[in-house]
Design a protein around this motif. Structure first.
Motif, short mmCIF file in Angstrom:
data_model
loop_
_atom_site.label_atom_id
_atom_site.label_comp_id
_atom_site.label_asym_id
_atom_site.label_seq_id
_atom_site.Cartn_x
_atom_site.Cartn_y
_atom_site.Cartn_z
N ASP A 133 9.49 -0.15 -19.41
CA ASP A 133 9.00 -0.66 -20.70
C ASP A 133 7.86 -1.66 -20.49
O ASP A 133 6.85 -1.61 -21.20
CB ASP A 133 10.13 -1.32 -21.49
N TYR A 134 8.01 -2.57 -19.54
CA TYR A 134 6.95 -3.54 -19.25
C TYR A 134 5.68 -2.83 -18.80
O TYR A 134 4.57 -3.20 -19.18
CB TYR A 134 7.36 -4.53 -18.15
N GLN A 135 5.87 -1.81 -18.00
CA GLN A 135 4.73 -1.06 -17.50
C GLN A 135 3.99 -0.36 -18.65
O GLN A 135 2.76 -0.39 -18.72
CB GLN A 135 5.22 -0.05 -16.45
N ARG A 136 4.77 0.25 -19.55
CA ARG A 136 4.15 0.91 -20.72
C ARG A 136 3.42 -0.09 -21.60
O ARG A 136 2.38 0.21 -22.18
CB ARG A 136 5.21 1.66 -21.54
N ALA A 137 3.94 -1.30 -21.69
CA ALA A 137 3.33 -2.35 -22.51
C ALA A 137 2.07 -2.92 -21.85
O ALA A 137 1.28 -3.60 -22.51
CB ALA A 137 4.33 -3.47 -22.78
N GLY A 138 1.89 -2.66 -20.55
CA GLY A 138 0.71 -3.13 -19.85
C GLY A 138 0.80 -4.55 -19.32
O GLY A 138 -0.18 -5.08 -18.82
N THR A 139 1.99 -5.16 -19.39
CA THR A 139 2.14 -6.53 -18.89
C THR A 139 2.46 -6.56 -17.40
O THR A 139 2.36 -7.62 -16.77
CB THR A 139 3.26 -7.28 -19.64
N ASP A 140 2.86 -5.42 -16.86
CA ASP A 140 3.27 -5.33 -15.47
C ASP A 140 2.94 -3.94 -14.93
O ASP A 140 2.91 -2.97 -15.70
CB ASP A 140 4.78 -5.55 -15.33
N ARG A 141 2.72 -3.86 -13.62
CA ARG A 141 2.50 -2.58 -12.93
C ARG A 141 3.38 -2.59 -11.69
O ARG A 141 3.28 -3.49 -10.85
CB ARG A 141 1.04 -2.42 -12.51
N PHE A 142 4.25 -1.60 -11.60
CA PHE A 142 5.19 -1.51 -10.49
C PHE A 142 4.84 -0.31 -9.62
O PHE A 142 4.50 0.76 -10.14
CB PHE A 142 6.62 -1.39 -11.03
N HIS A 143 4.94 -0.49 -8.31
CA HIS A 143 4.56 0.54 -7.36
C HIS A 143 5.65 0.71 -6.31
O HIS A 143 6.29 -0.26 -5.91
CB HIS A 143 3.27 0.16 -6.65
N VAL A 144 5.82 1.96 -5.88
CA VAL A 144 6.76 2.28 -4.81
C VAL A 144 5.95 2.65 -3.58
O VAL A 144 5.02 3.46 -3.67
CB VAL A 144 7.68 3.45 -5.23
N VAL A 145 6.30 2.08 -2.45
CA VAL A 145 5.67 2.41 -1.18
C VAL A 145 6.50 3.55 -0.57
O VAL A 145 7.68 3.35 -0.25
CB VAL A 145 5.62 1.20 -0.22
N MET A 146 5.88 4.71 -0.46
CA MET A 146 6.58 5.91 0.02
C MET A 146 6.04 6.34 1.38
O MET A 146 4.83 6.27 1.61
CB MET A 146 6.38 7.07 -0.96
N THR A 147 6.93 6.82 2.23
CA THR A 147 6.49 7.41 3.49
C THR A 147 6.08 8.85 3.21
O THR A 147 6.32 9.38 2.12
CB THR A 147 7.63 7.40 4.53
N ASP A 148 5.49 9.49 4.20
CA ASP A 148 5.06 10.87 4.03
C ASP A 148 6.23 11.82 3.76
O ASP A 148 6.06 12.85 3.13
CB ASP A 148 4.29 11.35 5.27
N ASP A 149 7.44 11.45 4.23
CA ASP A 149 8.60 12.31 3.98
C ASP A 149 9.36 11.94 2.70
O ASP A 149 10.42 12.47 2.43
CB ASP A 149 9.54 12.32 5.18
N GLY A 150 8.81 11.00 1.90
CA GLY A 150 9.41 10.66 0.61
C GLY A 150 10.42 9.53 0.65
O GLY A 150 11.08 9.26 -0.36
N THR A 151 10.53 8.83 1.76
CA THR A 151 11.44 7.69 1.86
C THR A 151 10.79 6.47 1.23
O THR A 151 9.60 6.23 1.41
CB THR A 151 11.74 7.39 3.35
N VAL A 152 11.59 5.69 0.50
CA VAL A 152 11.09 4.44 -0.06
C VAL A 152 11.02 3.41 1.08
O VAL A 152 12.04 3.07 1.67
CB VAL A 152 11.99 3.92 -1.20
N ALA A 153 9.81 2.94 1.35
CA ALA A 153 9.60 1.93 2.39
C ALA A 153 9.48 0.54 1.80
O ALA A 153 9.67 -0.46 2.50
CB ALA A 153 8.34 2.25 3.19
N GLY A 154 9.14 0.46 0.50
CA GLY A 154 8.97 -0.84 -0.12
C GLY A 154 8.54 -0.76 -1.56
O GLY A 154 8.50 0.33 -2.15
N ARG A 155 8.22 -1.92 -2.09
CA ARG A 155 7.78 -2.06 -3.47
C ARG A 155 6.66 -3.08 -3.52
O ARG A 155 6.67 -4.05 -2.77
CB ARG A 155 8.94 -2.55 -4.35
N VAL A 156 5.72 -2.86 -4.42
CA VAL A 156 4.64 -3.83 -4.66
C VAL A 156 4.46 -3.91 -6.17
O VAL A 156 4.25 -2.89 -6.83
CB VAL A 156 3.31 -3.41 -3.99
#
Length: 159
Positions: A49-72
């Motif tokens: 919801d925050y992302q849709r509102a434009g107040t925040d942008r969330f990102h997932v750091v993914m490896t080439d095999d699709g594993t979540v390595a982190g968040r930014v």
């Protein structure tokens, strides 16, 4: 490694990532508490919801095999400025993943989100995060306290 915007499809993977790395993160950043994990589906929906509102942008750091390595995350967006936060899982620490993810987010913040300045905070006992910020052109700023722990603010112009 690639950076992708957070979507509803990431809910289970992010919860698993946060759960597996909880103790690792708590050693250097304030713990999120049991309620965060128990109510994560509601939290994930709120992030979208925050992302849709434009107040925040969330990102997932993914490896080439699709594993979540982190968040930014780019949060509290207002007047061309925002706050940067990130966390990289234990299995990916010390490999330059955080440095590259922050570099990519700085470019996104400038080129796609139209921001001119980012700020971030790191505790004094988290040398890894402090190094990532400095490597990405953030300047050391004022002292602060993060959940009772001494730290510093950092800032970077995106111009």
């Amino acid at each position: 490694m690639r950076l992708v915007p957070l979507t509803a499809a990431h809910e289970d993977a992010i919860l698993a990532f946060e759960t597996v790395n909880r103790d690792y993160f708590a050693a250097s950043v304030p713990d999120r508490g049991d309620d965060y994990f128990a109510a994560y589906p509601d939290r994930h929906a709120a992030l979208l919801d925050y992302q849709r509102a434009g107040t925040d942008r969330f990102h997932v750091v993914m490896t080439d095999d699709g594993t979540v390595a982190g968040r930014v995350n780019v949060t509290l967006i207002a007047n061309g400025e925002a706050e940067l936060g990130y966390r990289i899982g234990r299995d990916f620490a010390g490999r330059g993943v955080a440095t590259e993810a922050v570099r990519q987010v700085c470019l996104l913040a400038r080129d796609e989100y139209g921001l001119v300045r980012l700020r971030a905070a790191a505790t004094m006992d988290n040398p890894g995060s402090r190094t990532v910020l400095l490597r990405n052109g953030f300047a050391l700023g004022a002292e602060t306290t993060l959940s009772g722990r001494p730290g510093h603010w950092f800032a970077r112009s995106l111009r």
